[in-house]
Write a protein that holds these residues in place. Structure first.
Motif, PDB file in Angstrom:
ATOM      1  N   VAL A  77       0.827  -1.208   0.000  1.00  0.00           N
ATOM      2  CA  VAL A  77       0.000   0.000   0.000  1.00  0.00           C
ATOM      3  C   VAL A  77       0.866   1.264   0.000  1.00  0.00           C
ATOM      4  O   VAL A  77       0.595   2.210  -0.720  1.00  0.00           O
ATOM      5  N   PHE A  78       1.908   1.295   0.821  1.00  0.00           N
ATOM      6  CA  PHE A  78       2.834   2.421   0.933  1.00  0.00           C
ATOM      7  C   PHE A  78       2.078   3.751   1.038  1.00  0.00           C
ATOM      8  O   PHE A  78       2.296   4.689   0.299  1.00  0.00           O
ATOM      9  N   GLY A  79       1.135   3.781   1.971  1.00  0.00           N
ATOM     10  CA  GLY A  79       0.338   4.979   2.200  1.00  0.00           C
ATOM     11  C   GLY A  79      -0.188   4.983   3.620  1.00  0.00           C
ATOM     12  O   GLY A  79      -1.154   4.277   3.927  1.00  0.00           O
ATOM     13  N   GLY A  80       0.446   5.728   4.486  1.00  0.00           N
ATOM     14  CA  GLY A  80       0.161   5.688   5.912  1.00  0.00           C
ATOM     15  C   GLY A  80      -1.303   5.847   6.286  1.00  0.00           C
ATOM     16  O   GLY A  80      -1.859   5.022   7.008  1.00  0.00           O
ATOM     17  N   THR A  81      -1.943   6.878   5.785  1.00  0.00           N
ATOM     18  CA  THR A  81      -3.332   7.111   6.173  1.00  0.00           C
ATOM     19  C   THR A  81      -4.235   6.013   5.643  1.00  0.00           C
ATOM     20  O   THR A  81      -5.120   5.544   6.353  1.00  0.00           O
ATOM     21  N   ALA A  82      -3.997   5.610   4.416  1.00  0.00           N
ATOM     22  CA  ALA A  82      -4.804   4.530   3.833  1.00  0.00           C
ATOM     23  C   ALA A  82      -4.602   3.241   4.613  1.00  0.00           C
ATOM     24  O   ALA A  82      -5.558   2.485   4.833  1.00  0.00           O
ATOM     25  N   GLN A  83      -3.387   2.985   5.063  1.00  0.00           N
ATOM     26  CA  GLN A  83      -3.126   1.790   5.845  1.00  0.00           C
ATOM     27  C   GLN A  83      -3.855   1.827   7.180  1.00  0.00           C
ATOM     28  O   GLN A  83      -4.416   0.820   7.612  1.00  0.00           O
ATOM     29  N   LEU A  84      -3.854   2.970   7.826  1.00  0.00           N
ATOM     30  CA  LEU A  84      -4.546   3.088   9.119  1.00  0.00           C
ATOM     31  C   LEU A  84      -6.048   2.913   8.950  1.00  0.00           C
ATOM     32  O   LEU A  84      -6.691   2.240   9.762  1.00  0.00           O
ATOM     33  N   ILE A  85      -6.605   3.494   7.902  1.00  0.00           N
ATOM     34  CA  ILE A  85      -8.041   3.349   7.648  1.00  0.00           C
ATOM     35  C   ILE A  85      -8.374   1.897   7.306  1.00  0.00           C
ATOM     36  O   ILE A  85      -9.351   1.338   7.805  1.00  0.00           O
ATOM     37  N   ALA A  86      -7.563   1.276   6.465  1.00  0.00           N
ATOM     38  CA  ALA A  86      -7.802  -0.123   6.098  1.00  0.00           C
ATOM     39  C   ALA A  86      -7.683  -1.022   7.320  1.00  0.00           C
ATOM     40  O   ALA A  86      -8.501  -1.929   7.511  1.00  0.00           O
ATOM     41  N   LEU A  87      -6.699  -0.752   8.158  1.00  0.00           N
ATOM     42  CA  LEU A  87      -6.534  -1.530   9.388  1.00  0.00           C
ATOM     43  C   LEU A  87      -7.772  -1.395  10.269  1.00  0.00           C
ATOM     44  O   LEU A  87      -8.287  -2.387  10.795  1.00  0.00           O
ATOM     45  N   ASP A  88      -8.270  -0.177  10.385  1.00  0.00           N
ATOM     46  CA  ASP A  88      -9.470   0.059  11.181  1.00  0.00           C
ATOM     47  C   ASP A  88     -10.662  -0.701  10.607  1.00  0.00           C
ATOM     48  O   ASP A  88     -11.418  -1.331  11.348  1.00  0.00           O
TER      49      ASP A  88
END
Length: 182
Positions: free
Chosen positions: A54-65
């Motif tokens: 993903v290499f995208g911090g905000t997207a990773q946090l949202i996806a994790l959530d």
């Protein structure tokens, strides 16, 4: 017409040097993602794999959530895509560096398209430099390596934190995300 694709080490090193302060600042988010992903049940390989893919911090946090809430992979991917629509504008601002490149260099350049890479390209322009593909590549590679290392460190360190909420780490990520919103 395809541009000269020959590696320009000087531009790679300049891009890496200019990106390093931003990469180190982003490292805390990478470490926090690794910690939260591990605490959410992701293995080290899954945490690092998601950061690499993903290499995208905000997207990773949202996806994790989304994933930990049970919303499913499709919802996580859709949320990440919606959040990263701004990347269309980011890649458009990199047109000069990516124009007339072979498909594989365009693909790598688009992969390295982040908020920090736009700042990097603007820094080059403000200094009177031409922001070349290899400058972008050097900066993007630096950010990627620091991001992966920070995610790995966070995931490994999470073994020492059984409850991130006790340290306020769960709220710190939410607060950081809210602070990034326009």
């Amino acid at each position: 017409m395809i541009k000269n694709t020959k590696l320009n080490i000087s531009d790679v090193c300049l891009g890496a040097r200019d990106m390093l302060p931003m990469a180190l600042a982003a490292a805390k988010y990478g470490a926090a993602f690794g910690l939260l992903a591990s605490q959410s049940g992701f293995s080290l390989a899954q945490s690092v794999g998601m950061s690499a893919l993903v290499f995208g911090g905000t997207a990773q946090l949202i996806a994790l959530d989304q994933l930990t809430a049970g919303a499913g992979v499709a919802a996580a991917v859709l949320a990440g895509i919606a959040l990263n629509m701004r990347l269309l504008l980011i890649t458009a601002s990199m047109r000069n560096a990516l124009d007339s490149r072979p498909w594989w260099q365009i693909t790598v350049g688009v992969y390295f398209a982040t908020d920090a890479s736009v700042a990097l390209m603007q820094t080059a322009k403000n200094r009177g430099r031409i922001a070349t593909y290899w400058y972008l590549f050097g900066g993007g590679t630096t950010m990627f390596c620091v991001w992966i290392a920070a995610t790995t460190a966070g995931a490994l360190l999470s073994q020492g934190f059984q409850d991130p909420a006790k340290l306020g780490l769960d709220f710190a990520i939410v607060a950081a995300f809210v602070a990034l919103l326009p």
